[in-house]
Enzyme design. Sequence first.
Site, PDB file in Angstrom:
ATOM      1  CB  SER A 236      -0.940   0.009   1.204  1.00  0.00           C
ATOM      2  OG  SER A 236      -0.200  -0.093   2.409  1.00  0.00           O
TER       3      SER A 236
ATOM      4  CG  ASP B  11      -1.176   4.115   9.499  1.00  0.00           C
ATOM      5  OD1 ASP B  11      -0.019   4.341   9.067  1.00  0.00           O
ATOM      6  OD2 ASP B  11      -1.969   3.353   8.913  1.00  0.00           O
TER       7      ASP B  11
ATOM      8  CG  HIS C 137      -0.651   3.178   5.412  1.00  0.00           C
ATOM      9  ND1 HIS C 137      -1.180   2.520   6.496  1.00  0.00           N
ATOM     10  CD2 HIS C 137      -0.615   2.288   4.390  1.00  0.00           C
ATOM     11  CE1 HIS C 137      -1.478   1.277   6.145  1.00  0.00           C
ATOM     12  NE2 HIS C 137      -1.133   1.100   4.876  1.00  0.00           N
TER      13      HIS C 137
END
Length: 207
Positions: free
Chosen positions: A12, A182, A185
């Site tokens: 991601s 977080d 990310h």
Amino acid sequence: MKQQKILFIGDSITASGKREDPEKIGVSYVRIIHDYLLTTYPEKVYNIVNKGISGNRITDLAARWQKDVIEHNPDYLSISIGINDVWRQLDRPEIEQITVEKFEQVYKELLTKVKEHTNAHIIIMEPTVIEEKLQAPGNQLLKEYVKVVNDMSKQFEATLVPTHQAFVKYLEGNKGYNLTTDGVHMNSAGNMLMATTWLKAVEEQLK
């Protein structure tokens, strides 16, 4: 004019915003690199391909390696993987885990395939951080995976992008400004640090 295909593969952190982007590049460090190369070298043609998929571990890359890497036959292949291999040990301990030995074995198999089936120059990015505290359990576990990445870069004569080292240096400075949303990310500053570290390591080869 010959184009140079640069394929980015990862999780991601690489994929960020790709699905919503008409160009399928997203808003991660890949976008910053794309925009920098486009505007800095207008006489050159770079084809940037983002093959990041959220949640991927090294074994997920292996499952799609033929289709998403080998068949694309890139000129440059940039790999960013390892965060989920460690993070899953913390947030989902009940699932089958990727030990550092497994990580090394699969990474080696993937790079061997690249060498055997393409002429791509390999670029290996260190996994970044898990939490913005250097003593956090995730960052302690990550050290061995970062070492594997460094070893692989030497073994396969790949360009190493020292992204973990760049984040450690930043965190040691203790600026109080976060680079992630977080702990994992990236926000825009985190993406900028990844992109500039990548460019510092790779740009000369792309000119």
